[in-house]
Design a protein around this motif. Structure first.
Motif, short mmCIF file in Angstrom:
data_model
loop_
_atom_site.label_atom_id
_atom_site.label_comp_id
_atom_site.label_asym_id
_atom_site.label_seq_id
_atom_site.Cartn_x
_atom_site.Cartn_y
_atom_site.Cartn_z
N VAL A 198 6.48 8.18 3.25
CA VAL A 198 6.39 6.76 2.89
C VAL A 198 6.05 6.64 1.41
CG1 VAL A 198 4.98 4.69 3.16
CG2 VAL A 198 5.83 5.90 5.18
N ASP A 199 6.97 6.07 0.65
CA ASP A 199 6.82 5.97 -0.79
C ASP A 199 7.50 4.69 -1.27
OD1 ASP A 199 6.68 6.28 -3.49
OD2 ASP A 199 7.98 8.06 -3.59
N PRO A 200 6.72 3.71 -1.74
CA PRO A 200 7.32 2.46 -2.19
C PRO A 200 8.34 2.63 -3.32
CG PRO A 200 4.96 2.20 -1.92
CD PRO A 200 5.26 3.67 -1.77
N GLU A 201 8.26 3.76 -4.02
CA GLU A 201 9.26 4.03 -5.07
C GLU A 201 10.63 4.36 -4.46
OE1 GLU A 201 8.64 4.07 -8.55
OE2 GLU A 201 6.80 3.08 -7.88
N ARG A 202 10.59 4.87 -3.25
CA ARG A 202 11.84 5.24 -2.55
C ARG A 202 11.80 4.66 -1.14
NH1 ARG A 202 12.26 11.50 -2.16
NH2 ARG A 202 10.16 11.17 -1.37
N VAL B 40 5.58 -1.50 5.59
CA VAL B 40 5.61 -2.31 6.82
C VAL B 40 5.63 -1.37 8.02
CG1 VAL B 40 7.08 -3.81 8.22
CG2 VAL B 40 6.77 -4.29 5.78
N VAL B 41 4.78 -1.65 8.99
CA VAL B 41 4.80 -0.92 10.27
C VAL B 41 5.16 -1.94 11.34
CG1 VAL B 41 3.50 0.49 11.89
CG2 VAL B 41 2.96 0.59 9.45
N THR B 42 6.23 -1.68 12.06
CA THR B 42 6.61 -2.67 13.07
C THR B 42 7.19 -1.97 14.30
OG1 THR B 42 7.69 -4.79 13.41
CG2 THR B 42 8.93 -3.15 12.18
N THR B 43 7.49 -2.75 15.30
CA THR B 43 7.89 -2.24 16.61
C THR B 43 9.25 -2.78 17.01
OG1 THR B 43 7.08 -4.12 17.85
CG2 THR B 43 5.46 -2.43 17.32
N PRO B 44 9.83 -2.21 18.06
CA PRO B 44 11.03 -2.84 18.61
C PRO B 44 10.73 -4.31 18.92
CG PRO B 44 10.67 -0.71 19.63
CD PRO B 44 9.45 -1.01 18.80
N SER B 45 11.44 -5.18 18.25
CA SER B 45 11.17 -6.62 18.33
C SER B 45 12.33 -7.31 17.63
CB SER B 45 9.88 -6.94 17.57
OG SER B 45 10.03 -6.62 16.19
N VAL B 61 10.77 -2.46 0.79
CA VAL B 61 9.58 -1.62 0.89
C VAL B 61 9.81 -0.65 2.06
CG1 VAL B 61 7.98 -3.33 -0.06
CG2 VAL B 61 8.42 -3.27 2.41
N PRO B 62 9.07 0.46 2.11
CA PRO B 62 9.25 1.37 3.25
C PRO B 62 8.88 0.68 4.57
CG PRO B 62 7.87 2.37 1.54
CD PRO B 62 8.04 0.94 1.16
N CYS B 63 9.53 1.14 5.63
CA CYS B 63 9.28 0.55 6.95
C CYS B 63 9.17 1.68 7.97
CB CYS B 63 10.41 -0.39 7.32
SG CYS B 63 10.23 -1.10 8.96
N VAL B 64 8.12 1.64 8.76
CA VAL B 64 7.90 2.65 9.81
C VAL B 64 7.95 1.94 11.16
CG1 VAL B 64 6.33 4.39 10.73
CG2 VAL B 64 6.45 4.01 8.25
N ASN B 65 8.92 2.32 11.98
CA ASN B 65 9.04 1.72 13.30
C ASN B 65 8.34 2.61 14.33
OD1 ASN B 65 10.53 -0.49 12.40
ND2 ASN B 65 12.44 0.65 12.54
N ASN B 89 -3.59 2.79 -2.80
CA ASN B 89 -3.09 1.56 -3.41
C ASN B 89 -1.96 0.93 -2.58
OD1 ASN B 89 -1.64 3.96 -4.29
ND2 ASN B 89 -0.37 2.56 -5.47
N VAL B 90 -1.30 1.74 -1.74
CA VAL B 90 -0.21 1.20 -0.92
C VAL B 90 -0.82 0.40 0.22
CG1 VAL B 90 1.81 1.75 0.49
CG2 VAL B 90 1.26 3.17 -1.50
N ARG B 91 -0.43 -0.87 0.30
CA ARG B 91 -0.97 -1.75 1.36
C ARG B 91 -0.22 -1.51 2.66
NH1 ARG B 91 -0.93 -6.47 -3.00
NH2 ARG B 91 -3.04 -6.18 -3.75
N VAL B 92 -0.97 -1.46 3.73
CA VAL B 92 -0.34 -1.24 5.04
C VAL B 92 -0.34 -2.56 5.80
CG1 VAL B 92 -0.37 0.13 7.15
CG2 VAL B 92 -1.18 1.15 5.01
N LEU B 93 0.87 -3.01 6.11
CA LEU B 93 1.07 -4.29 6.79
C LEU B 93 1.68 -4.04 8.16
CD1 LEU B 93 1.29 -7.46 6.81
CD2 LEU B 93 3.55 -7.17 5.77
N GLY B 94 0.89 -4.21 9.20
CA GLY B 94 1.42 -4.13 10.56
C GLY B 94 2.00 -5.49 10.95
#
Lengths: 378, 276
Positions: A198-202, B40-45, B61-65, B89-94
């Motif tokens: 996880v890297d906001p740059e990529r 962003v962290v999210t689920t099947p939705s 932004v990166p997204c983790v499902n 510094n990276v904010r984690v938004l569920g």
């Protein structure tokens, strides 16, 4: 350094020596000593890791998954019901190719409720896309947990690994364990440096939705990674052996199989008991041998063909049952032998469920049964 | 931050959200406040379905499902992993819908709130399982007709009141919890800013009307998101440092006005002869 340790303590030592960065775990018997000891290591300043005290096993693996995609080396441990509770997360971890290492302290599944060992928990998860390695001793638990990181993090494998160890028989039984020095482990196991994290740059997405046009190719890549894992498991075991002087046979470990007419196939700690029986029967002039499967996934089909192809009878000892058929390992051994010009007779034995002791007498009886099968009677 | 001060940059674009989707608007505004250093962290939705269906990535932004029950647990893992890697510094938004928050996601969320990790959890509340075709959730309001609480002889829609999730969350004594509505964007943005600065777990439950799920014309989303507040069907509340604040409604409207625009409540008006 040598010390008396049980397999749970040995696994916790491996976690420290592997310099694991994030641990997320939930307590369950007989796994608890692992997660307690890791907490102790952190409290004593011996291990510099984040410890996420989660509220369930499902969350334990989800938290490991989150930490792994952030780029950290992760660890968790569970048993039985806890592993069952993780089930959907198992597929997320393997499908997303995150190299989680998990100790599974094998225990039977309820109902009836039990805390004692068998392999139903991990065998039920053999199709979740995880590598499964079954250990025979506390020493092997420590060594295999270290090897597991090298295997899981290999660039062409990237597949999570379960290190499976028998509850109580291994987890709560002390034996002399050789504890490797940190410098030696550091030279064997470099820090985890993932290509993707996880890297906001990529910006990237982990576990995206996938249509029927592409989904199969991802599943195929998992299968290819498992195929690759065969040689990686063997190579890592060899390299470990060269460094530390201990080898475990890679995927499968034969014992006195030369010229054996009857060979017993085992997983886990019962192998030690079986070795003694083989020695005694050999002394008495019986041509018997033993094949311990260290890996259940990837399945050592080639090794089985090579080692068992010359036997007349193969007895498979399963500590699990695939209800409606037979022991799961028995079926797989038969499948591996299928197509050989000269096929041994394969006999299945289900023993040791829910902690039922498997004695030398039990194993000797299995061998006598196997030896009573002559080729003419097939 | 005033609306005019929101950054121009978009962090959600190219989504397949329905016309008039309230949820995508809530996520769009949230990411404008949180900015590019966010995962962003999210689920099947609905959100996953319309943003991250390979090869699509509608987030900048990166997204983790993660699995449906696991949003907040994976959030904990990311917070720990990023901290361990020196990237806190990276904010984690569920982000989860109401089902993924108040029903199947509740246990993991409770655990994460109690652990005190620094993250923001955004529940976009469209008051039913919309991604699977509009079945009731614990967040469905009393009387609403859904696919699993249909109206018929002896059945008058959802027979239980909406779960009071905000109070459940606040009972964890976290630094910040609030309810918001996309119909009040200035209020919502202010709450997002507070969540960013909370220094611990922050929770926002935002009302996001759903045209197909609620049965209304797609141009009425923002209107309904306002009317829900004005008709007393949604409170704009805040829990901060142990104290509650609820926005007073200056221009209350009759509830039938809110019901009358939505098919899910149509039976309530027929029953009361239009006098409800």
């Amino acid at each position: 350094m040598r010390d008396y340790r049980n397999a749970n303590e040995a696994v916790a030592l491996a976690v420290r020596l592997a310099r694991v960065e994030v641990v997320a775990a939930y307590p369950i018997t007989p796994q608890t000593a692992i997660v307690e000891e890791i907490a102790g290591q952190i409290a004593r300043g011996e291990l510099d890791a984040e410890y996420i005290r989660v509220e369930s096993e499902h969350s334990a693996l989800a938290a490991c998954y989150g930490a792994a995609v952030a780029g950290a080396r992760v660890f968790t441990a569970t048993s039985s019901q806890g592993l069952a509770y993780m089930y959907e997360m198992l597929h997320y971890a393997s499908g997303s190719r995150v190299p989680v290492v998990m100790a599974v302290v094998n225990r039977g599944l309820a109902a009836p409720w039990t805390i004692w060992t068998d392999h139903q928990d991990s065998v039920s998860c053999r199709d979740t896309g995880w590598i499964q390695l079954y250990v025979e001793t506390a020493q092997e638990a420590l060594d295999t947990a270290l090897q597991a990181y090298r295997i899981a993090e290999h660039g062409e494998v990237l597949t999570p690994v379960m290190v499976c160890l028998d509850g109580f028989v291994l987890s709560h039984t002390e034996e002399v364990v050789e504890i490797p020095r940190q410098e030696e482990v550091d030279s064997f196991l470099p820090p985890y440096r993932p290509a993707y994290y996880v890297d906001p740059e990529r910006p990237a997405v982990f576990a995206p939705g996938m249509g029927p046009d592409l989904y199969p190719s991802y599943k195929r890549s998992q299968q290819l990674a498992m195929e690759k894992a065969r040689e990686v498991i063997k190579a890592v075991d060899e390299e470990f052996g060269a460094l530390f002087g201990r080898r475990y046979g890679g995927l499968a470990e034969p014992y006195r199989c030369e010229g054996a007419k009857a060979v017993l196939v085992t997983l886990g700690s019962v192998t030690s008991t079986a070795r003694e029986v083989v020695d005694r029967l050999r002394q008495q002039g019986h041509a018997v041998g033993l094949l311990r499967l260290r890996a259940l996934r990837p399945f050592p089909a080639q090794e089985i063909r090579e080692i068992l192809g010359g036997a007349e009878v193969v007895a498979v000892l399963d500590r699990n049952c695939s209800f409606g058929l037979e022991g799961a390992v028995c079926t797989e051994v038969k499948a591996a032998l299928y197509g050989l010009a000269r096929q041994p007779q394969v006999l299945g034995f289900i023993r040791g469920l829910g902690g039922q002791d498997i004695s030398q007498a039990d194993i000797e009886e299995i061998f006598q049964h196997a030896l009573s099968f002559s080729p003419g009677r097939r | 931050m005033r609306i005019e001060e929101l950054r121009e940059e978009e962090f959600v674009c190219g989504s397949f959200a329905c016309a008039g989707c309230g949820a995508i608007l809530a996520v769009r505004l949230a990411l404008k406040v949180l900015g590019p250093e966010t995962v962003v962290v999210t689920t099947p939705s609905c959100l996953l379905g319309v943003t991250t269906f390979y090869p699509q990535l509608a987030f900048k932004v990166p997204c983790v499902n993660v699995p449906f029950p696991a949003t907040a647990a994976a959030v904990s893992g990311l917070v720990a992993g990023l901290r361990r890697k020196g990237r806190e510094n990276v904010r984690v938004l569920g982000i989860a819908g109401d089902g993924g928050t108040v029903d199947i996601g509740l246990q993991a969320l409770s655990g994460a709130l109690e652990r005190g990790d620094r993250f923001i959890f955004l529940c976009y509340d469209n008051e039913a399982y919309m991604n699977t075709g509009g079945q009731r959730s614990g967040s469905t309001p009393l009387g609403a007709s859904t696919a699993t609480t249909p109206v018929g002889r002896g059945a008058k829609g959802e027979d239980r009141p909406k779960k009071d999730m905000l109070r459940i969350v606040a009972a964890h004594n976290i630094p910040y919890a609030a309810s918001a509505s996309i119909g009040y964007p200035a209020d919502y943005i202010r709450k997002l800013e507070k969540a960013v600065k909370a220094g611990g777990p922050a929770y926002i439950q935002v009302l996001t009307p759903c045209p197909p799920g609620w049965g209304y014309r797609s141009d009425l989303t923002v209107h309904l998101a306002r009317l829900a507040v004005q008709a007393g069907q949604w409170a704009l509340a805040e829990y901060e440092e142990g104290a509650w604040r609820v926005k007073e409604v200056s221009n209350p409207r009759p509830v039938r006005e809110y019901w009358a625009l939505q098919k899910r409540f149509a039976h309530l008006l027929q029953e009361s002869g239009g006098e409800g």
